[in-house]
Design an enzyme around this catalytic site. Sequence first.
Site, PDB file in Angstrom:
ATOM      1  N   CYS A   1      75.148  58.446  69.462  1.00  0.00           N
ATOM      2  CA  CYS A   1      73.869  58.612  70.153  1.00  0.00           C
ATOM      3  C   CYS A   1      73.927  59.844  71.073  1.00  0.00           C
ATOM      4  CB  CYS A   1      73.550  57.372  70.974  1.00  0.00           C
ATOM      5  SG  CYS A   1      71.948  57.457  71.815  1.00  0.00           S
TER       6      CYS A   1
ATOM      7  N   CYS B   1      73.646  57.219  78.460  1.00  0.00           N
ATOM      8  CA  CYS B   1      73.585  55.968  79.223  1.00  0.00           C
ATOM      9  C   CYS B   1      75.006  55.470  79.525  1.00  0.00           C
ATOM     10  CB  CYS B   1      72.812  54.915  78.446  1.00  0.00           C
ATOM     11  SG  CYS B   1      71.161  55.449  77.927  1.00  0.00           S
TER      12      CYS B   1
ATOM     13  N   CYS C   1      76.658  52.272  77.826  1.00  0.00           N
ATOM     14  CA  CYS C   1      76.574  52.031  76.382  1.00  0.00           C
ATOM     15  C   CYS C   1      77.800  52.544  75.636  1.00  0.00           C
ATOM     16  CB  CYS C   1      75.317  52.681  75.822  1.00  0.00           C
ATOM     17  SG  CYS C   1      75.008  52.260  74.098  1.00  0.00           S
TER      18      CYS C   1
ATOM     19  N   CYS D   1      66.147  41.112  65.241  1.00  0.00           N
ATOM     20  CA  CYS D   1      65.994  42.310  66.057  1.00  0.00           C
ATOM     21  C   CYS D   1      66.698  43.477  65.372  1.00  0.00           C
ATOM     22  CB  CYS D   1      66.578  42.090  67.444  1.00  0.00           C
ATOM     23  SG  CYS D   1      65.825  40.700  68.321  1.00  0.00           S
TER      24      CYS D   1
ATOM     25  N   CYS E   1      61.536  42.183  65.458  1.00  0.00           N
ATOM     26  CA  CYS E   1      61.417  43.049  66.631  1.00  0.00           C
ATOM     27  C   CYS E   1      62.187  44.329  66.357  1.00  0.00           C
ATOM     28  CB  CYS E   1      61.976  42.344  67.864  1.00  0.00           C
ATOM     29  SG  CYS E   1      61.914  43.337  69.375  1.00  0.00           S
TER      30      CYS E   1
ATOM     31  N   CYS F   1      58.980  43.484  74.626  1.00  0.00           N
ATOM     32  CA  CYS F   1      60.223  42.866  75.044  1.00  0.00           C
ATOM     33  C   CYS F   1      60.957  43.872  75.920  1.00  0.00           C
ATOM     34  CB  CYS F   1      61.043  42.506  73.809  1.00  0.00           C
ATOM     35  SG  CYS F   1      62.692  41.909  74.189  1.00  0.00           S
TER      36      CYS F   1
ATOM     37  N   ARG G   1      65.602  35.567  77.894  1.00  0.00           N
ATOM     38  CA  ARG G   1      66.641  35.536  76.860  1.00  0.00           C
ATOM     39  C   ARG G   1      67.999  35.861  77.461  1.00  0.00           C
ATOM     40  NH1 ARG G   1      65.066  39.342  72.405  1.00  0.00           N
ATOM     41  NH2 ARG G   1      63.396  37.806  72.327  1.00  0.00           N
TER      42      ARG G   1
END
Length: 411
Positions: free
Chosen positions: A65, A69, A72, A109, A142, A202, A272
């Site tokens: 990626c 972040c 992550c 998801c 999702c 979400c 969740r």
Amino acid sequence: MDLLNTLVDKGLRRELPTREEALAVLATSDDALLDVVAAAGKVRRQWFGRRVKLNYLVNLKSGLCPEDCSYCSQRLGSKAEILKYTWLKPEEASQAAAAGVAGGAKRVCLVASGRGPTDRDVDRVGKTIEAIKEQNEGIEVCACLGLLSDGQAERLKDAGADAYNHNLNTSEATYGEITKTHTYADRVDTVQKAHAAGLSACSGLIAGMGESDEDLVDVVYSLRELDPDSVPVNFLIPFEGTPLAKEWNLTPQRALRILAMVRFVCPDVEVRLAGGREVHLRTLQPLALHLVNSIFLGDYLTSEGQAGQADLDMIADAGFEVEGAGTSTLPAHRSEVAEAQGGCGSHGAGASVCGSSAPADEAGCGSACGGCSGHSGHEAPVPAQAEAGEVRTGLVAVRRRGAGTDIAPNA
């Protein structure tokens, strides 16, 4: 305790607690923990009974990626030894999803690493959604693909997506300490785009990154204002090879207090329990079921969860039941609004109601990996069995099965 009686009364009326009351929940002692869980449990049962919704993650594209972040394992510069692969074919993703559905999941998801999808990526995900729904009648899908450009949410909706996950992660005041390559406002904009397109929004948070109690309350109040249908609560998984590898700031008791605070602020929303539950709640996971009404089944994006059968046994042993495919997750007053707007959940139900989310970074449809470094605020307690700053690799298992491998998934 007057505080808890007040919070229960407000939760049953869907009334917003004061910030002082939310902060007081986080400040309660371990001696009062079971009282806090019991109080929040009354609110949870009022709106969701004893049902637990199961969700299943499929990591469509793992690692590499360009975003930075800090929490992550898939971030730019990450040295975490995770699986790295490009886009799964629609049939591969459908096979992976089928394992979760067979285990009882009613939502799949679909997550992909990256800043955000290209139009070609949206087309690709649309074909994947079609393949999954052809094989699994009535399943919710999702998508969690990062920041959305204009028109992309509408295209995902047209392709059959029911929901979109994009987490706020932490407070606006401290967001810049976690990520430099995009802003908090970018994340809010994507959640609003999902809303506007008629997708069930979400959006959730990651706790354990060194944030203060005030940060936690700030992000949960921001989520209530955005009014998603589901709010995933992730606990930082401190992967070796990421900037937050030494951020072991949570005890099981603190994790439960955070979940209780979220339930009081968002009483009638799908809360969740997402990434990091096995790492930080450990043997107290069953208590969390009195606070949340939704969990991820099996493994996460880049880390392994406990065995899927163990999840099902835990739910049954704690006196809860898996939510069936024909049952609406959200209370009637939220579901009716959602149906009127064309979404699969309920959103836009008014300022007095909080929202919903799904995981995206490490835990689930957009949320579970991690955290931030250098936050100001109070010193969070360090687990008794760990020294401050210790890298506890034994509690973090990197996923080596399921999507992107030839080994059967865990579900």
